[in-house]
Design a protein around this motif. Structure first.
Motif, PDB file in Angstrom:
ATOM      1  N   ALA B 134      13.437  -7.765  -2.150  1.00 12.50           N
ATOM      2  CA  ALA B 134      13.022  -9.146  -1.657  1.00 12.50           C
ATOM      3  C   ALA B 134      11.567  -8.762  -0.696  1.00 12.50           C
ATOM      4  N   PHE B 135      11.636  -7.588   0.068  1.00 12.46           N
ATOM      5  CA  PHE B 135      10.238  -7.076   0.547  1.00 12.46           C
ATOM      6  C   PHE B 135       9.137  -6.987  -0.376  1.00 12.46           C
ATOM      7  N   ALA B 136       9.607  -6.098  -1.467  1.00 18.17           N
ATOM      8  CA  ALA B 136       8.456  -5.686  -2.666  1.00 18.17           C
ATOM      9  C   ALA B 136       8.081  -7.158  -3.113  1.00 18.17           C
ATOM     10  N   SER B 137       8.899  -7.998  -3.478  1.00 15.94           N
ATOM     11  CA  SER B 137       8.401  -9.290  -4.325  1.00 15.94           C
ATOM     12  C   SER B 137       7.396 -10.148  -3.247  1.00 15.94           C
ATOM     13  N   SER B 138       7.914 -10.471  -1.963  1.00 20.50           N
ATOM     14  CA  SER B 138       7.147 -11.127  -1.163  1.00 20.50           C
ATOM     15  C   SER B 138       5.878 -10.470  -0.679  1.00 20.50           C
ATOM     16  N   PHE B 139       5.709  -9.201  -0.644  1.00 21.09           N
ATOM     17  CA  PHE B 139       4.620  -8.329  -0.168  1.00 21.09           C
ATOM     18  C   PHE B 139       3.829  -8.519  -1.624  1.00 21.09           C
ATOM     19  N   TYR B 140       4.136  -8.260  -2.601  1.00 19.85           N
ATOM     20  CA  TYR B 140       3.177  -8.608  -3.727  1.00 19.85           C
ATOM     21  C   TYR B 140       2.702  -9.747  -3.956  1.00 19.85           C
ATOM     22  N   SER B 141       3.406 -10.725  -3.655  1.00 14.86           N
ATOM     23  CA  SER B 141       3.255 -12.072  -3.828  1.00 14.86           C
ATOM     24  C   SER B 141       2.023 -12.446  -3.010  1.00 14.86           C
ATOM     25  N   LEU B 142       2.276 -12.333  -1.782  1.00 13.53           N
ATOM     26  CA  LEU B 142       1.432 -12.647  -0.741  1.00 13.53           C
ATOM     27  C   LEU B 142       0.033 -11.727  -0.739  1.00 13.53           C
ATOM     28  N   VAL B 143       0.183 -10.559  -0.855  1.00  7.91           N
ATOM     29  CA  VAL B 143      -1.092  -9.652  -0.938  1.00  7.91           C
ATOM     30  C   VAL B 143      -1.712  -9.958  -2.408  1.00  7.91           C
ATOM     31  N   GLY B 144      -0.954  -9.923  -3.481  1.00  4.48           N
ATOM     32  CA  GLY B 144      -1.508 -10.266  -4.467  1.00  4.48           C
ATOM     33  C   GLY B 144      -2.257 -11.642  -4.795  1.00  4.48           C
ATOM     34  N   LEU B 145      -1.797 -12.632  -3.866  1.00  3.29           N
ATOM     35  CA  LEU B 145      -2.371 -14.131  -4.014  1.00  3.29           C
ATOM     36  C   LEU B 145      -3.802 -13.744  -3.483  1.00  3.29           C
ATOM     37  N   HIS B 146      -3.869 -13.253  -2.489  1.00  3.19           N
ATOM     38  CA  HIS B 146      -5.100 -12.783  -1.682  1.00  3.19           C
ATOM     39  C   HIS B 146      -6.037 -12.201  -2.563  1.00  3.19           C
TER      40      HIS B 146
END
Lengths: 114, 206
Positions: B134-146
Motif C-alpha cells: 500500500a505504501f508503494a502504490s500510494s507513493f508512486y501515485s502521489l509522486v507520479g502525479l506530481h
C-alpha cells in the motif's frame, strides 16, 4: 483594438513609477527566494541532524513547508497584489477544503486499519 | 471592466490581463489551481494513511536518499525563480530576455524530471514495484502525479516557446506565458509538500 492582439509592441507603456515598482517587486522576490532556500536547508538539516525527537521535527518541517507555501503564493504568484480578490477566494477555499480531506483520509484508511 | 485597451503607448504594464480574454483566463486558472489543491490533498491524505502499510516490502527509510531529494528540490525552486524573472521581463516587453529565462526554466524542469525517473527506476530495482505494498502504490501515485504535472508543464512551455518563437510579446500570448508561470509555481508548491511529507518524514522515521 481587435487588430492589435497578435502584433508585438515596439515599446512598453510602463511609466517610470511602474518600472520602479517592478524593480522593487523583483528585489522582494529575490529575498523571498533566498528565504525559501534557507527554509529548505533548515528542513533538511532538522531531519539530518537527528538531535530532536521525531514528533517535534515533523511538526517543525511541516510548519516550514507552510511558510514556503505562503511565500510562493503571495510573492511569486502575486496573490498579495490588488485585483487578486477572486484568486484569493478560490485558493483559500481550496486550501481550507483540503485540510478535512487529508485528516479524514488519514483517519479512515490509516488509523483505523493499521 | 473596459473593453478597449490603450495600445498606442506600447505594451500595457499588465499584458496578461489587458484583454477580457486574459482576465477570464486569469480567474479561470485560479479556479483550476484551487481544484488541483483539493485533488493533491486526496493523494497526500491517501499516502499519509497508507505509508506504514509496507507489507514486508521496502520501507521509506530504506529507500530515500537525502542528497538526491535535496538536489531535486533546489532545481525546482530555482526554476520557480527563473520563471518569475521571465514574467518580469514579459511585463517590461523584453521578449528575448523572457524567452531566455523560459528556456532556462524548461531545462531545469527537464533536469528535475530526469532525476525523478532515475529515482523511480532505482526504487524498482530495490524491489518497490507499484503493487508491492500500500505504501508503494500510494507513493508512486502521489509522486507520479506530481511528475505527470511536470511533464505536462514542460510540454506546455515547449509548445509556447516554439509557436511564439518570433512573435514578440502580444496581448494573445502574454496570458498564456503568465498562466504557465502560475502553473509552474504551483508545481513547486506541491513539491515543497512532497519533500516535507514524503521524503523528510520518511527519513525522519515519523
Amino acid at each position: 483594438m481587435a487588430d492589435h492582439l497578435s502584433e508585438p509592441f515596439k515599446k512598453s507603456a510602463m511609466t517610470n513609477e511602474e518600472i520602479m515598482k517592478t524593480q522593487r517587486e523583483m528585489r522582494i522576490q529575490f529575498i523571498a527566494f533566498a528565504f525559501m532556500i534557507a527554509l529548505t536547508f533548515l528542513a533538511f538539516i532538522a531531519v539530518g541532524a537527528e538531535v530532536a525527537p521525531p514528533g517535534f521535527v515533523i511538526s517543525f518541517i511541516i510548519f516550514l513547508a507552510f511558510i514556503q507555501l505562503f511565500l510562493q503564493l503571495y510573492y511569486f504568484m502575486h496573490l498579495k497584489d490588488k485585483d487578486h480578490g477572486w484568486a484569493n477566494t478560490f485558493m483559500v477555499s481550496g486550501l481550507v477544503l483540503s485540510i478535512p480531506t487529508i485528516v479524514a483520509l488519514i483517519l479512515i484508511i490509516g488509523v483505523v486499519k493499521y | 471592466m473596459s473593453e478597449t485597451v490603450d495600445v498606442s503607448r506600447g505594451l500595457p504594464a499588465h499584458p496578461e490581463r489587458a484583454t477580457l480574454e486574459g482576465k477570464n483566463k486569469f480567474v479561470g486558472f485560479w479556479v483550476f489551481l484551487s481544484g488541483e489543491v483539493t485533488m493533491f490533498a486526496t493523494f497526500f491524505g491517501t499516502y499519509l494513511g497508507l505509508r506504514n502499510g509496507t507489507a514486508g516490502g521496502p520501507e521509506a527509510a530504506d529507500l530515500f536518499h537525502m542528497p538526491l531529494v535535496f538536489i531535486m528540490t533546489m532545481i525546482l525552486l530555482t526554476s520557480s525563480l527563473t520563471s518569475v524573472i521571465a514574467i518580469t521581463a514579459m511585463k517590461k516587453n523584453q521578449f528575448k530576455k523572457m524567452k531566455l529565462w523560459m528556456w532556462i526554466t524548461f531545462f531545469l524542469g527537464v533536469a528535475f524530471l530526469g532525476f525523478e525517473i532515475y529515482e523511480f527506476v532505482e526504487y524498482v530495482h530495490y524491489g518497490l514495484g507499484f503493487s508491492t505494498s500500500a505504501f508503494a502504490s500510494s507513493f508512486y501515485s502521489l509522486v507520479g502525479l506530481h511528475g505527470a504535472h511536470v511533464v505536462f508543464g514542460l510540454g506546455w512551455v515547449l509548445l509556447l516557446l516554439i509557436r511564439y518563437n518570433r512573435a514578440g510579446i502580444t496581448l494573445t500570448n502574454a496570458p498564456k506565458f503568465y498562466m504557465f508561470s502560475l502553473y509552474w509555481h504551483f508545481i513547486d508548491v506541491v513539491w515543497v509538500f512532497i519533500f516535507t511529507v514524503v521524503y523528510l518524514m520518511g527519513i525522519g522515521g515519523g
